[in-house]
Design an enzyme around this catalytic site. Sequence first.
Site, mmCIF file in Angstrom:
data_model
loop_
_atom_site.group_PDB
_atom_site.id
_atom_site.type_symbol
_atom_site.label_atom_id
_atom_site.label_comp_id
_atom_site.label_asym_id
_atom_site.label_seq_id
_atom_site.Cartn_x
_atom_site.Cartn_y
_atom_site.Cartn_z
ATOM 1 N N ALA A 65 0.864 -1.175 0.000
ATOM 2 C CA ALA A 65 0.000 0.000 0.000
ATOM 3 C C ALA A 65 0.901 1.227 0.000
ATOM 4 O O ALA A 65 2.063 1.159 0.412
ATOM 5 C CB ALA A 65 -0.878 -0.015 1.243
ATOM 6 N N GLY A 109 0.551 -5.004 1.035
ATOM 7 C CA GLY A 109 -0.674 -5.059 0.241
ATOM 8 C C GLY A 109 -0.452 -5.692 -1.129
ATOM 9 O O GLY A 109 -1.386 -6.241 -1.719
ATOM 10 N N GLU A 112 -0.733 -9.297 -0.507
ATOM 11 C CA GLU A 112 -2.150 -9.572 -0.222
ATOM 12 C C GLU A 112 -2.984 -9.548 -1.501
ATOM 13 O O GLU A 112 -3.874 -10.372 -1.688
ATOM 14 C CB GLU A 112 -2.672 -8.543 0.798
ATOM 15 C CG GLU A 112 -2.045 -8.751 2.166
ATOM 16 C CD GLU A 112 -2.344 -7.623 3.137
ATOM 17 O OE1 GLU A 112 -2.108 -6.448 2.773
ATOM 18 O OE2 GLU A 112 -2.793 -7.901 4.255
#
Length: 258
Positions: A65, A109, A112
């Site tokens: 992220a 992220g 993920e």
Amino acid sequence: MAYENILVETHEKVGVIQLNRPKALNALNDQLMDELGDALLKFDSDDNIGCIVITGSEKAFAAGADIGAMANYTFMDVYKSGYITRNWEQIRQVRKPVIAAVAGYALGGGCELAMMCDFIIAADTAKFGQPEVKLGTMPGAGGTQRLPRAVSKSKAMDLCLTARMMDAAEAERAGLVSRIVAADKLIEEAMRAAKTIASMSLPVIMMIKESVNRAYETTLAEGIQYERRLFHSTFATEDQKEGMAAFIEKRLPSFRNN
Ligand code: CO8
């Protein structure tokens, strides 16, 4: 929606989405995630598409992220805006298969996001990790949940608690990635897999995806029952008749997605 952070292409029946913020190693900001969600849902509703590939650059699938964007967020900023849930969950609505083609960093992220895809094909340069702990935070888009299911509790704990990276070979041994290919063959191999999938009966492919995903959501007995119901329903398709007739007649099937 005009895209500024992703590139979108169609190759025959495969939709390809390339994350494209190279200067920030494809750090995932809100705008990129909005665009990704939009492109995914468009491919999902396009009758001419049978499989989707998400990829990044040679150096990074995505390095997480966007740290700069979230550095000063308060609890109320993230809670009230539904940070992550607002635009990270759209990929879960996609009913067609999504392949992650990962080269370089897939961190935080980024790891993920790769795990939200249906399977991961990794270049030999891929590196996976959940280094959020080094930033004083933790995985927030499924890392503590999908990683243990993919690679065992021990390895997931190791990665999330120490922030160390796992290379492609370790990721394959652990079961996180389905195959490793040479970096310069990544897109070619991912496209080959995607085209194979897209050549099958789309409704049957969707049922298989739904059924495999069920394995994560329910007991074995319930999952087997669920699979049985879907298996039975494939006999209501024309494609099952065509697929079996083609085998018996020693010819290639011609599926009509019906
Ligand atoms: N966010 C913002 N910018 C980034 C990020 C990131 N995650 N990663 C790299 N960049 C930027 C760098 O700041 C740098 O920018 P600039 O050139 O302007 O200084 C550029 O990308 C290149 O990076 P480096 O110079 O650091 O490149 P190196 O090759 O030296 O290092 C690394 C590569 C090891 C990948 C390094 O960049 C790094 O450690 N990045 C951060 C990795 C990380 O901690 N990721 C986790 C982020 S937190 C997270 O993902 C929380 C997920 C929660 C759920 C999702 C919520 C939305």
